[in-house]
Design a protein around this motif. Structure first.
Motif, PDB file in Angstrom:
ATOM      1  N   UNK A 198       0.826  -1.213   0.000  1.00 10.87           N
ATOM      2  CA  UNK A 198       0.000   0.000   0.000  1.00 10.87           C
ATOM      3  C   UNK A 198       0.860   1.262   0.000  1.00 10.87           C
ATOM      4  N   UNK A 199       1.983   1.229   0.702  1.00  8.49           N
ATOM      5  CA  UNK A 199       2.893   2.380   0.686  1.00  8.49           C
ATOM      6  C   UNK A 199       3.445   2.605  -0.720  1.00  8.49           C
ATOM      7  N   UNK A 200       3.842   1.523  -1.394  1.00 14.62           N
ATOM      8  CA  UNK A 200       4.328   1.655  -2.769  1.00 14.62           C
ATOM      9  C   UNK A 200       3.223   2.197  -3.674  1.00 14.62           C
ATOM     10  N   UNK A 201       2.025   1.672  -3.515  1.00 11.82           N
ATOM     11  CA  UNK A 201       0.885   2.153  -4.298  1.00 11.82           C
ATOM     12  C   UNK A 201       0.662   3.648  -4.059  1.00 11.82           C
ATOM     13  N   UNK A 202       0.728   4.074  -2.807  1.00  8.64           N
ATOM     14  CA  UNK A 202       0.519   5.488  -2.475  1.00  8.64           C
ATOM     15  C   UNK A 202       1.567   6.370  -3.122  1.00  8.64           C
ATOM     16  N   UNK A 203       2.832   5.961  -3.066  1.00  8.49           N
ATOM     17  CA  UNK A 203       3.911   6.762  -3.665  1.00  8.49           C
ATOM     18  C   UNK A 203       3.757   6.851  -5.182  1.00  8.49           C
ATOM     19  N   UNK A 204       3.512   5.723  -5.809  1.00  3.96           N
ATOM     20  CA  UNK A 204       3.358   5.723  -7.270  1.00  3.96           C
ATOM     21  C   UNK A 204       2.105   6.494  -7.662  1.00  3.96           C
ATOM     22  N   UNK A 205       1.006   6.274  -6.939  1.00  2.00           N
ATOM     23  CA  UNK A 205      -0.234   6.996  -7.227  1.00  2.00           C
ATOM     24  C   UNK A 205      -0.065   8.495  -7.102  1.00  2.00           C
ATOM     25  N   UNK A 206       0.651   8.929  -6.081  1.00  2.28           N
ATOM     26  CA  UNK A 206       0.911  10.364  -5.902  1.00  2.28           C
ATOM     27  C   UNK A 206       1.719  10.925  -7.072  1.00  2.28           C
ATOM     28  N   UNK A 207       2.704  10.152  -7.525  1.00  2.00           N
ATOM     29  CA  UNK A 207       3.497  10.612  -8.674  1.00  2.00           C
ATOM     30  C   UNK A 207       2.629  10.715  -9.926  1.00  2.00           C
ATOM     31  N   UNK A 243       4.325  11.230 -19.351  1.00  2.00           N
ATOM     32  CA  UNK A 243       5.059  10.651 -18.220  1.00  2.00           C
ATOM     33  C   UNK A 243       4.088  10.053 -17.205  1.00  2.00           C
ATOM     34  N   UNK A 244       2.927  10.672 -17.065  1.00  2.00           N
ATOM     35  CA  UNK A 244       1.906  10.134 -16.149  1.00  2.00           C
ATOM     36  C   UNK A 244       1.469   8.744 -16.614  1.00  2.00           C
ATOM     37  N   UNK A 245       1.308   8.579 -17.920  1.00  2.00           N
ATOM     38  CA  UNK A 245       0.914   7.260 -18.437  1.00  2.00           C
ATOM     39  C   UNK A 245       2.035   6.236 -18.225  1.00  2.00           C
ATOM     40  N   UNK A 246       3.267   6.663 -18.399  1.00  2.00           N
ATOM     41  CA  UNK A 246       4.391   5.753 -18.124  1.00  2.00           C
ATOM     42  C   UNK A 246       4.367   5.293 -16.673  1.00  2.00           C
ATOM     43  N   UNK A 296       1.845   5.273 -14.738  1.00  2.00           N
ATOM     44  CA  UNK A 296       0.649   4.458 -14.527  1.00  2.00           C
ATOM     45  C   UNK A 296       0.905   2.998 -14.895  1.00  2.00           C
ATOM     46  N   UNK A 297       1.909   2.756 -15.745  1.00  2.00           N
ATOM     47  CA  UNK A 297       2.316   1.378 -16.021  1.00  2.00           C
ATOM     48  C   UNK A 297       2.814   0.681 -14.763  1.00  2.00           C
ATOM     49  N   UNK A 298       3.508   1.439 -13.913  1.00  2.00           N
ATOM     50  CA  UNK A 298       3.926   0.896 -12.615  1.00  2.00           C
ATOM     51  C   UNK A 298       2.727   0.751 -11.678  1.00  2.00           C
ATOM     52  N   UNK A 299       1.817   1.700 -11.783  1.00  2.00           N
ATOM     53  CA  UNK A 299       0.631   1.676 -10.921  1.00  2.00           C
ATOM     54  C   UNK A 299      -0.238   0.457 -11.211  1.00  2.00           C
ATOM     55  N   UNK A 300      -0.345   0.067 -12.474  1.00  2.00           N
ATOM     56  CA  UNK A 300      -1.173  -1.093 -12.808  1.00  2.00           C
ATOM     57  C   UNK A 300      -0.583  -2.355 -12.172  1.00  2.00           C
ATOM     58  N   UNK A 301       0.740  -2.404 -12.060  1.00  2.00           N
ATOM     59  CA  UNK A 301       1.380  -3.526 -11.363  1.00  2.00           C
ATOM     60  C   UNK A 301       0.979  -3.529  -9.897  1.00  2.00           C
ATOM     61  N   UNK A 302       0.958  -2.348  -9.293  1.00  2.00           N
ATOM     62  CA  UNK A 302       0.587  -2.250  -7.879  1.00  2.00           C
ATOM     63  C   UNK A 302      -0.878  -2.600  -7.655  1.00  2.00           C
ATOM     64  N   UNK A 303      -1.760  -2.095  -8.500  1.00  2.00           N
ATOM     65  CA  UNK A 303      -3.184  -2.418  -8.307  1.00  2.00           C
ATOM     66  C   UNK A 303      -3.423  -3.907  -8.527  1.00  2.00           C
ATOM     67  N   UNK A 304      -2.707  -4.501  -9.463  1.00  2.00           N
ATOM     68  CA  UNK A 304      -2.808  -5.950  -9.653  1.00  2.00           C
ATOM     69  C   UNK A 304      -2.309  -6.705  -8.440  1.00  2.00           C
TER      70      UNK A 304
END
Length: 188
Positions: free
Chosen positions: A127-136, A147-150, A152-160
């Protein structure tokens, strides 16, 4: 990044399911000891699952360019914050109140409760990783949508990862706790 997501892959020890045999999941709702508080606890679990699925789907929609970036950022901030805060609060309650209550009435399941508490610690990191990536992602929507879409590629990994984690953890938690509750007529 997915290698760093600490999802438990081992099953609960077989002895943790001894009461599940006597109190199978499909009979819980009909059990007279299936109290309102237990139903609410399980409803919270279902809401976490739905919210994690929703955030994953919304992130995928953003990556697929199906969502306006500003709307997505607003949505991610609102629902992502809700998921993180509510999961932290829920697990705090379980670790401080609910699990000790179960342990007090049936210490045979302490090993399982310890596994679930370790899951909580690992989920906090996810959840901490998700929060940091989501904030970015939210910040980058205002600065650089590509860059936001790039990011978000990391974010999709976190939500998964959150979805997979919740499926594993919440199912194990329910299969351990609800039979103890029903067996000892707790919370009713």
């Amino acid at each position: 990044m997915t290698d760093l997501i600490p999802i438990r892959t081992t099953d609960m020890p077989a002895e943790m399911g001894v009461l599940l045999h006597d109190y199978p999941r499909d009979a819980w709702a009909a059990n007279p000891h299936f109290a309102k508080s237990t139903r609410q606890w399980m409803r919270a679990h279902e809401k976490f699952r739905v919210l994690a699925d929703h955030l994953h789907d919304q992130t995928q929609g953003f990556l697929d360019r199906n969502h306006d970036p500003d709307d997505f950022a607003d949505h991610l901030g609102r629902y992502g914050t809700a998921l993180v805060r509510n999961l932290h609060g829920h697990h705090h309650f379980e670790d401080r109140t609910f699990f000790p209550e179960l342990s007090a009435v049936d210490p045979r399941f302490d090993a399982g409760l310890e596994i679930l508490e370790k899951d909580h610690e690992a989920l906090d990191r996810v959840l901490d990783d998700f929060s940091h990536i989501g904030s970015r992602v939210i910040k980058l929507v205002q600065l650089d949508k590509a860059a936001a879409r790039e990011e978000a590629g990391l974010l999709i990994t976190q939500t998964g990862a959150i979805r997979a984690f919740l499926d594993r953890h919440l199912g194990d938690e329910e299969d351990l706790a609800v039979p103890v509750i029903l067996h000892h007529a707790l919370r009713g």
